[in-house]
Write a protein that holds these residues in place. Structure first.
Motif, PDB file in Angstrom:
ATOM      1  N   PHE A  21      59.286  38.867  75.096  1.00 53.99           N
ATOM      2  CA  PHE A  21      59.432  39.075  73.564  1.00 53.99           C
ATOM      3  C   PHE A  21      60.255  40.350  73.828  1.00 53.99           C
ATOM      4  N   ILE A  22      60.031  41.478  74.658  1.00 54.43           N
ATOM      5  CA  ILE A  22      60.414  42.780  74.507  1.00 54.43           C
ATOM      6  C   ILE A  22      62.057  42.699  74.926  1.00 54.43           C
ATOM      7  N   ILE A  23      62.413  42.113  75.780  1.00 56.19           N
ATOM      8  CA  ILE A  23      63.802  41.630  76.354  1.00 56.19           C
ATOM      9  C   ILE A  23      64.373  40.949  75.469  1.00 56.19           C
ATOM     10  N   TYR A  24      63.938  39.896  74.523  1.00 57.41           N
ATOM     11  CA  TYR A  24      64.804  39.231  73.626  1.00 57.41           C
ATOM     12  C   TYR A  24      64.777  40.306  72.481  1.00 57.41           C
ATOM     13  N   TYR A  25      64.158  41.019  71.966  1.00 58.12           N
ATOM     14  CA  TYR A  25      64.257  41.950  70.821  1.00 58.12           C
ATOM     15  C   TYR A  25      64.970  43.142  71.130  1.00 58.12           C
ATOM     16  N   VAL A  26      64.941  43.505  72.434  1.00 58.36           N
ATOM     17  CA  VAL A  26      65.747  44.819  72.695  1.00 58.36           C
ATOM     18  C   VAL A  26      67.150  44.396  72.814  1.00 58.36           C
ATOM     19  N   ILE A  27      67.661  43.279  73.335  1.00 60.59           N
ATOM     20  CA  ILE A  27      68.842  42.667  73.418  1.00 60.59           C
ATOM     21  C   ILE A  27      69.351  42.483  72.154  1.00 60.59           C
ATOM     22  N   ALA A  28      68.502  41.835  71.366  1.00 59.27           N
ATOM     23  CA  ALA A  28      69.090  41.732  69.957  1.00 59.27           C
ATOM     24  C   ALA A  28      69.458  42.948  69.086  1.00 59.27           C
ATOM     25  N   MET A  29      68.506  44.099  69.389  1.00 61.69           N
ATOM     26  CA  MET A  29      68.731  45.361  68.644  1.00 61.69           C
ATOM     27  C   MET A  29      69.820  46.071  69.251  1.00 61.69           C
ATOM     28  N   ALA A  30      70.514  45.771  70.399  1.00 62.12           N
ATOM     29  CA  ALA A  30      71.700  46.365  71.148  1.00 62.12           C
ATOM     30  C   ALA A  30      72.819  45.988  70.444  1.00 62.12           C
ATOM     31  N   PRO A  32      74.940  42.979  70.909  1.00 56.68           N
ATOM     32  CA  PRO A  32      75.703  41.807  71.266  1.00 56.68           C
ATOM     33  C   PRO A  32      74.934  40.401  70.878  1.00 56.68           C
ATOM     34  N   ASN A  33      75.825  39.349  70.568  1.00 63.80           N
ATOM     35  CA  ASN A  33      75.190  38.209  70.299  1.00 63.80           C
ATOM     36  C   ASN A  33      75.005  37.450  71.735  1.00 63.80           C
ATOM     37  N   VAL A  34      73.864  37.719  72.325  1.00 64.40           N
ATOM     38  CA  VAL A  34      73.621  37.094  73.520  1.00 64.40           C
ATOM     39  C   VAL A  34      72.833  35.643  73.269  1.00 64.40           C
ATOM     40  N   PRO A  35      73.266  34.952  73.957  1.00 64.99           N
ATOM     41  CA  PRO A  35      72.199  33.328  73.775  1.00 64.99           C
ATOM     42  C   PRO A  35      70.973  33.611  74.032  1.00 64.99           C
ATOM     43  N   ALA A  36      69.970  32.757  73.707  1.00 68.50           N
ATOM     44  CA  ALA A  36      68.872  32.861  74.004  1.00 68.50           C
ATOM     45  C   ALA A  36      68.434  32.502  75.420  1.00 68.50           C
TER      46      ALA A  36
END
Length: 167
Positions: A21-30, A32-36
């Motif tokens: 969850f942390i990695i998913y939401y930190v990357i989303a907040m950063a 870039p549109n990184v695939p799941a």
């Protein structure tokens, strides 16, 4: 060095689900549109990396100091000594722990379904929602995971036996 210790302590002291969850939401907040899928790979890689660092550290510290001294006495460079003397011993020592870690990461992969990655568990959920019969699908994926993990153990045990014959 303190950052590495914090990273290792964090990874070993928190559940992998929370890390995902942390990695998913930190990357989303950063931004870039990184695939799941990429996020899942990053999360599981960071998780297993923290454990593997400790496995390798333990393996390196288990090699007797005399091995390093003997290589030095023979005039071997540090790199050559690591390659020819130290690392072969370390890999023999850590192979069971590495196998366990690989199996753990395989068994942790279904948790990626929480960030919309379609893996075996998510596929089974989709199928049983169509058929309303969950048991056959979950038994099938349990057998599949068992085959993967048991196969990995068999391969590693054969490799361990082979390497013990070489000594």
């Amino acid at each position: 060095m303190a950052a590495v210790n914090i990273y290792i302590s964090f990874v070993r002291g928190t559940p992998v689900l929370i890390q995902i969850f942390i990695i998913y939401y930190v990357i989303a907040m950063a931004g870039p549109n990184v695939p799941a899928f990429a996020t899942g790979v990053i999360a599981l890689s960071l998780n297993t990396g923290g454990f593997m660092v400790e496995i390798f550290r333990g393996g390196l510290s288990a090699v007797p100091k005399g091995q390093y001294e003997a290589a030095d006495a023979l005039g071997m460079s540090r790199g050559k000594a690591l390659k020819r003397i130290i690392f072969p011993q370390v890999f023999r020592l850590i192979m069971p722990q590495l196998t366990s870690e690989f199996i753990n990461i395989i068994k942790a992969s279904p948790m990626l379904s929480i960030i919309s990655i379609v893996e075996l568990t998510r596929a089974a959920q989709r199928l049983y929602k169509q058929t309303y019969e969950p048991i056959p699908f979950f038994i099938a994926i349990a057998v599949f995971y068992f085959i993967i993990c048991a196969g990995l153990e068999i391969i590693v045990k054969k490799q361990e036996k082979k390497s013990s014959l070489i000594r």
